[in-house]
Design an enzyme around this catalytic site. Structure first.
Site, PDB file in Angstrom:
ATOM      1  N   ASP A 162      -0.985 -13.251  -0.629  1.00  0.00           N
ATOM      2  CA  ASP A 162      -1.859 -12.177  -1.122  1.00  0.00           C
ATOM      3  C   ASP A 162      -2.234 -11.254   0.035  1.00  0.00           C
ATOM      4  O   ASP A 162      -3.396 -10.854   0.190  1.00  0.00           O
ATOM      5  CB  ASP A 162      -3.101 -12.736  -1.804  1.00  0.00           C
ATOM      6  CG  ASP A 162      -3.874 -11.665  -2.585  1.00  0.00           C
ATOM      7  OD1 ASP A 162      -3.340 -10.543  -2.756  1.00  0.00           O
ATOM      8  OD2 ASP A 162      -5.008 -11.952  -3.024  1.00  0.00           O
ATOM      9  N   ASN A 181     -10.669 -11.892  -3.036  1.00  0.00           N
ATOM     10  CA  ASN A 181     -10.744 -12.091  -4.482  1.00  0.00           C
ATOM     11  C   ASN A 181      -9.483 -12.785  -4.974  1.00  0.00           C
ATOM     12  O   ASN A 181      -8.410 -12.208  -4.878  1.00  0.00           O
ATOM     13  CB  ASN A 181     -10.904 -10.733  -5.183  1.00  0.00           C
ATOM     14  CG  ASN A 181     -11.217 -10.895  -6.654  1.00  0.00           C
ATOM     15  OD1 ASN A 181     -11.657 -11.956  -7.094  1.00  0.00           O
ATOM     16  ND2 ASN A 181     -10.967  -9.851  -7.425  1.00  0.00           N
ATOM     17  N   HIS A 226      -2.950 -12.322 -12.310  1.00  0.00           N
ATOM     18  CA  HIS A 226      -4.235 -12.321 -11.600  1.00  0.00           C
ATOM     19  C   HIS A 226      -5.288 -12.657 -12.642  1.00  0.00           C
ATOM     20  O   HIS A 226      -5.522 -11.876 -13.570  1.00  0.00           O
ATOM     21  CB  HIS A 226      -4.471 -10.937 -10.999  1.00  0.00           C
ATOM     22  CG  HIS A 226      -5.835 -10.746 -10.399  1.00  0.00           C
ATOM     23  ND1 HIS A 226      -6.027 -10.575  -9.036  1.00  0.00           N
ATOM     24  CD2 HIS A 226      -7.072 -10.660 -10.954  1.00  0.00           C
ATOM     25  CE1 HIS A 226      -7.308 -10.413  -8.791  1.00  0.00           C
ATOM     26  NE2 HIS A 226      -7.970 -10.452  -9.934  1.00  0.00           N
ATOM     27  N   ASP A 242      -1.710  -7.134 -11.070  1.00  0.00           N
ATOM     28  CA  ASP A 242      -2.465  -7.708  -9.962  1.00  0.00           C
ATOM     29  C   ASP A 242      -3.620  -6.815  -9.521  1.00  0.00           C
ATOM     30  O   ASP A 242      -3.491  -5.600  -9.428  1.00  0.00           O
ATOM     31  CB  ASP A 242      -1.567  -7.980  -8.768  1.00  0.00           C
ATOM     32  CG  ASP A 242      -2.284  -8.822  -7.737  1.00  0.00           C
ATOM     33  OD1 ASP A 242      -2.552  -9.983  -8.053  1.00  0.00           O
ATOM     34  OD2 ASP A 242      -2.625  -8.311  -6.671  1.00  0.00           O
ATOM     35  N   ARG A 290       0.803  -1.235   0.000  1.00  0.00           N
ATOM     36  CA  ARG A 290       0.000   0.000   0.000  1.00  0.00           C
ATOM     37  C   ARG A 290       0.837   1.285   0.000  1.00  0.00           C
ATOM     38  O   ARG A 290       0.312   2.357   0.318  1.00  0.00           O
ATOM     39  CB  ARG A 290      -0.944   0.038   1.212  1.00  0.00           C
ATOM     40  CG  ARG A 290      -1.772  -1.220   1.430  1.00  0.00           C
ATOM     41  CD  ARG A 290      -2.672  -1.536   0.269  1.00  0.00           C
ATOM     42  NE  ARG A 290      -3.635  -2.571   0.609  1.00  0.00           N
ATOM     43  CZ  ARG A 290      -4.295  -3.301  -0.298  1.00  0.00           C
ATOM     44  NH1 ARG A 290      -4.065  -3.098  -1.590  1.00  0.00           N
ATOM     45  NH2 ARG A 290      -5.165  -4.226   0.070  1.00  0.00           N
TER      46      ARG A 290
END
Length: 436
Positions: A305, A278, A179, A152, A64
């Site tokens: 992930d 997800n 992904h 991704d 992030r």
């Protein structure tokens, strides 16, 4: 600093070593691995009853940073990784701004050198801004140290553009981390489409959303010769397609996340955002196929992930809550509890899938305890039992469905470049025997 690790079960996939031995570390390198090492050391670690493995490598982490540092930073994410036994992690590119040029890649690498106790590698986005319209500066990112490219969080839906990126990646000898999600089939889905999503009255995500892109990407990899690495596989047909592709000689590897081999859609307690991820938690049949695929070495890698979000975000109505859970600090106990203890994986296979194989995917000289290698080491007590407590996480993210779960397998120490970057109390051998 010199470190002497005494009496641990040394598990090294590179040499197929699985034996109680000592390990001596000096000047950031593994200097000696032998039955008995008698030498002075600044630090002596009692590893009796513990696995001594190459430092773990996570191919799939969201830090992030930049842009979303209220959720995680390079520093907090790397500290969480160290606590979880990881000495190398690969950060995904869906930051703000997106990691789509060499300058941004260098920002992460430079920041990691000063703030992270472990190795942080930044993956580059396949397209500019992850918009799927034009390719990023892939060559510039590779020159800046980018070890892989990925879109991704989404798939590149333009197959012609994606093929061009694969051709560049093949020429530059880097993998494509894929992904697999057909955005046109998602249709606002929240959980896996089955009786559980119907009961909860939420839109479902079918297996086809993943499977059609897995098939497409394998075919493109076959044509371009690129090393395709399939991220967070969740369906039984993904396992089947990987198996068949390998038979055809396609350069494909695949990863499974702990939440997909630990939980299925039957385990979702209700409209709880901590169970929204997800790809979603699939059926028990899919979960069992993933476990079997790992056991048979069809699926090569275990990756987390790791996707931190704030508690406020996850408390939103389930349709609005973001996808994703944290995983760096729970991967080891979940793997031991659900795979090793249940006979799906041997400890050697665990080391392969969490260290040796990820190193091979990236093409880096890690994932081994051979003499002369970088001293990246993890010490794990496989019998230690405890309850996962998210309040103890080093990560800013506390979004996990595993809070309160009783597990086996505790990371006792993480050593990166010959430095102890995380250390937790180890129970005495006598105490462990009493508990049994």
């Amino acid at each position: 600093m010199t470190i002497l690790i005494k009496g641990g079960r040394v598990i090294d996939p590179a040499t197929k070593t699985d034996k109680e031995m000592d390990v001596f570390i000096s000047k950031g390198k593994i200097q000696k691995v032998a039955d008995k090492i008698e030498t002075q050391a600044d630090k002596v670690v009692d590893a009796r009853g513990c696995y001594v493995m190459p430092g773990l490598i996570d191919l799939h982490v969201h830090l992030r940073d930049p842009g979303l540092t209220h959720k995680e930073t390079i520093e907090t994410g790397a500290k969480a990784a160290a606590r979880g036994g990881f000495t190398t992690i690969v950060a995904m590119p869906n930051t703000k701004p997106v990691m789509d040029d060499g300058l941004r890649v260098r920002y992460v690498h430079n920041k990691a050198k000063t703030e992270a106790p472990i190795h942080v590698l930044q993956a580059g986005a396949i397209t500019r801004g992850q918009k799927g319209e034009e390719l990023s500066d892939i060559e510039g990112m590779v020159k800046a140290g980018c070890p892989a490219i990925s879109e991704d969080g989404k798939s590149v839906m333009n197959a012609e553009l994606y093929k061009e990126a694969m051709e560049i990646a093949a020429r530059l000898h880097i993998p494509v981390l894929a992904h697999c999600e057909d955005i046109n089939l998602v249709n606002g889905g929240v959980f896996n489409e089955d009786t559980n999503s119907q009961t909860l009255r939420v839109p479902g995500i079918t297996n086809t959303v993943e499977d059609v892109i897995v098939a497409r990407d394998i075919l493109l990899a076959k044509e371009t010769g690129v090393h395709l690495h399939l991220c967070h596989c969740s369906t039984k047909d993904s396992v089947y397609m990987v198996k068949e592709a390998k038979k055809e000689g396609v350069r494909v590897t695949a990863e499974v996340c702990p939440h997909h081999f630990c939980l299925c859609s039957d385990d979702i307690p209700g409209r709880d955002g901590n169970y929204k991820m997800n790809p979603p938690l699939r059926t028990k049949e899919d979960m069992e196929a993933l476990c079997q695929g790992l056991k048979e070495d069809i699926m090569d890698v275990i990756a987390t992930d790791h996707a931190p979000h704030t508690e406020e975000e996850k408390r939103q109505p389930i349709e609005k809550a973001p996808f994703g859970i944290v995983g760096l600090e729970t991967a080891v106990p979940l793997t031991i509890t659900n795979l090793v203890a249940k006979g799906y994986l041997t400890p050697m296979q665990m080391a392969e899938k969490m260290s040796y194989n990820p190193a091979k995917v990236l093409g880096i000289d890690k994932g081994s305890l051979e003499e002369g290698k970088d001293a990246d080491v993890v010490i794990i007590d496989p019998e230690a039992e405890y309850v996962i407590d998210k309040k103890q996480f080093a990560s800013k993210g506390k979004n996990t469905p595993f809070d309160g779960m009783k597990v086996k397998g505790k990371v006792i120490a993480t050593i990166c470049d010959g430095k102890i970057v995380s250390m937790q109390k180890k129970e005495s051998t006598n105490t462990r025997r009493t508990k049994k």
